[in-house]
Scaffold this active site. Structure first.
Site, PDB file in Angstrom:
ATOM      1  CD  GLN A 188      -3.147  -0.840   0.326  1.00 51.50           C
ATOM      2  OE1 GLN A 188      -3.011   0.006  -0.450  1.00 51.50           O
ATOM      3  NE2 GLN A 188      -4.109  -1.869   0.299  1.00 51.50           N
ATOM      4  CE1 TYR A 216      -7.433 -11.712  -6.694  1.00 50.22           C
ATOM      5  CE2 TYR A 216      -8.939 -12.338  -4.744  1.00 50.22           C
ATOM      6  CZ  TYR A 216      -8.606 -12.205  -5.949  1.00 50.22           C
ATOM      7  OH  TYR A 216      -9.723 -12.536  -6.907  1.00 50.22           O
ATOM      8  CG  ASP A 237      -0.667 -12.312  -4.912  1.00 43.59           C
ATOM      9  OD1 ASP A 237      -1.277 -11.295  -3.867  1.00 43.59           O
ATOM     10  OD2 ASP A 237      -0.362 -12.149  -5.967  1.00 43.59           O
ATOM     11  CG  ASP A 288      -6.312  -6.183  -0.410  1.00 41.95           C
ATOM     12  OD1 ASP A 288      -7.047  -5.612  -1.302  1.00 41.95           O
ATOM     13  OD2 ASP A 288      -5.293  -5.963  -0.059  1.00 41.95           O
ATOM     14  CB  CYS A 315      -8.575  -0.451  -4.024  1.00 42.48           C
ATOM     15  SG  CYS A 315      -8.401  -1.525  -5.647  1.00 42.48           S
TER      16      CYS A 315
END
Length: 362
Positions: A188, A216, A237, A288, A315
């Site tokens: 992030q 993820y 992932d 995520d 997001c």
């Protein structure tokens, strides 16, 4: 092109103000709700029009002077004209509206938005573009470059990197400038809010669980903070570099798999060969995903796996709302918490907390 006077009714997700001319919606950037403005129509469609701001005739009490000299030309920030507390109110309202409109959730269980401790100087990385000697960001609604000497929302270390790059006369291309060296894996961009997000997720997960499925997972940002609550952890992932980083510090209880999250069922079966105990209340799943949200196949896999605790970090609240519409057929939505990961911009981070619904009686 013609100029019209508009009363701004709302700020839509994406940052543009919403006004109406003869019943037709007109989208205008860099305005605030309840302002009276004049705007120049630049694109007209059957259902809506887009306009550029010409003048603010009656400004909002929330209007402030932008900090950045490039604001209004650079395509990065959308809200520097709005005081920070009102930015937070706008973003929280947008999440609520999207959950109602797209997710068909009548009363979203909204929690207070978590602010960023820093309104500026928070970004730990930026990506600039170089073309014909010009170094900067793309202009708003354009692929033309705007020459940038300093970015006010970036950390000082990042801006020092930008100054160094400008001094080198680099070749054309894209350059990511970071405050710290971890170039291969995603993280992030706002360290303080990322930590607040991690703490929020840790607080939502109950103790004494059998299995965590972290989809993820990146380099294990959430998984590694939750190890003391689980007997087993499976992270999945597509990014092989992130998985390699996660494996470097993995304990015996951790398994990390490089692969498509759509294969989550196979990954869980391989790492947990005895299977998930039907009816057991000891499984948590965290997702995520990128802004595109969850594919139909992943949504089905989540419903089939039926973890007791399910946390969705997003997001993009519009794709979150779309996915929750289907997931709520099997899960109960307990809370929705917006986080301001990106002050001065129109972007919003959201964490949704769900638990498995009891079987319906026939």
């Amino acid at each position: 092109m013609r100029t019209v006077d508009l009363k701004i009714e709302d700020i839509g997700f994406g940052g543009k103000g919403v006004g109406r001319e003869s019943g037709k919606v007109v989208f205008v950037p860099y305005v605030i709700e309840d302002e009276l403005i004049s705007a120049r129509i630049v694109r007209e469609r059957n259902q809506f029009a887009e306009a550029d701001l010409v003048d603010v005739k009656e400004p909002s009490p929330h209007r402030v002077a932008p900090t950045c000299p490039y604001f209004g030309r650079c395509g990065g920030c959308a809200y520097q004209q709005i005081d920070y507390q009102h930015q937070l109110a706008i973003k929280s309202r947008q999440v609520h509206h999207l959950l109602c409109r797209i997710g068909k959730i009548e009363h979203p269980p909204m929690q207070p938005i978590i602010p960023s401790p820093q309104e500026y100087g928070y970004r730990n990385r930026i990506t600039v573009h170089v073309e014909d000697g010009m170094i900067g960001f793309f202009r708003r609604d354009s692929h033309r470059l705007l020459d940038i000497e300093r970015c006010p929302i970036a950390m000082s270390e990042v801006n020092r990197g930008l100054a160094d790059l400008r001094a080198q006369s680099p070749t054309d291309g894209h350059y990511t400038l970071r405050a710290k060296t971890s170039a291969r894996t995603f993280s992030q961009t706002n360290d303080a809010v990322a930590n607040a997000l991690r703490d929020l997720v840790v607080g939502l997960v109950p103790p004494n669980q059998d299995l965590l499925i972290d989809a993820y997972c990146g380099a294990g940002f959430f998984a590694k903070a939750l190890l003391d609550k689980f007997e087993r952890v499976i992270g999945i992932d597509w990014d092989k570099f992130a998985i390699a980083d996660a494996k470097q510090s993995a304990t015996p209880k951790e398994t990390y798999v490089a692969g498509d999250v759509e294969g989550v069922e196979a990954a869980v079966s391989a790492a947990h060969p005895k299977g998930l105990r039907v009816g057991a209340s000891t499984v948590t799943m965290i997702v995520d995903p990128p802004a595109t949200g969850l594919s139909a196949r992943v949504r089905k896999a989540i419903i089939d796996l039926a973890p007791e605790t399910f946390i969705y970090v997003s997001c993009d609240p519009s794709t979150l709302a779309r996915d929750l519409k289907e997931l709520r057929e099997r899960f109960t939505l307990n809370s929705v918490t917006p986080l301001d990961m990106f002050p001065q911009t129109a972007e919003i981070e959201v964490a949704a907390f769900l638990t498995i619904s009891p079987p319906r009686r026939l």
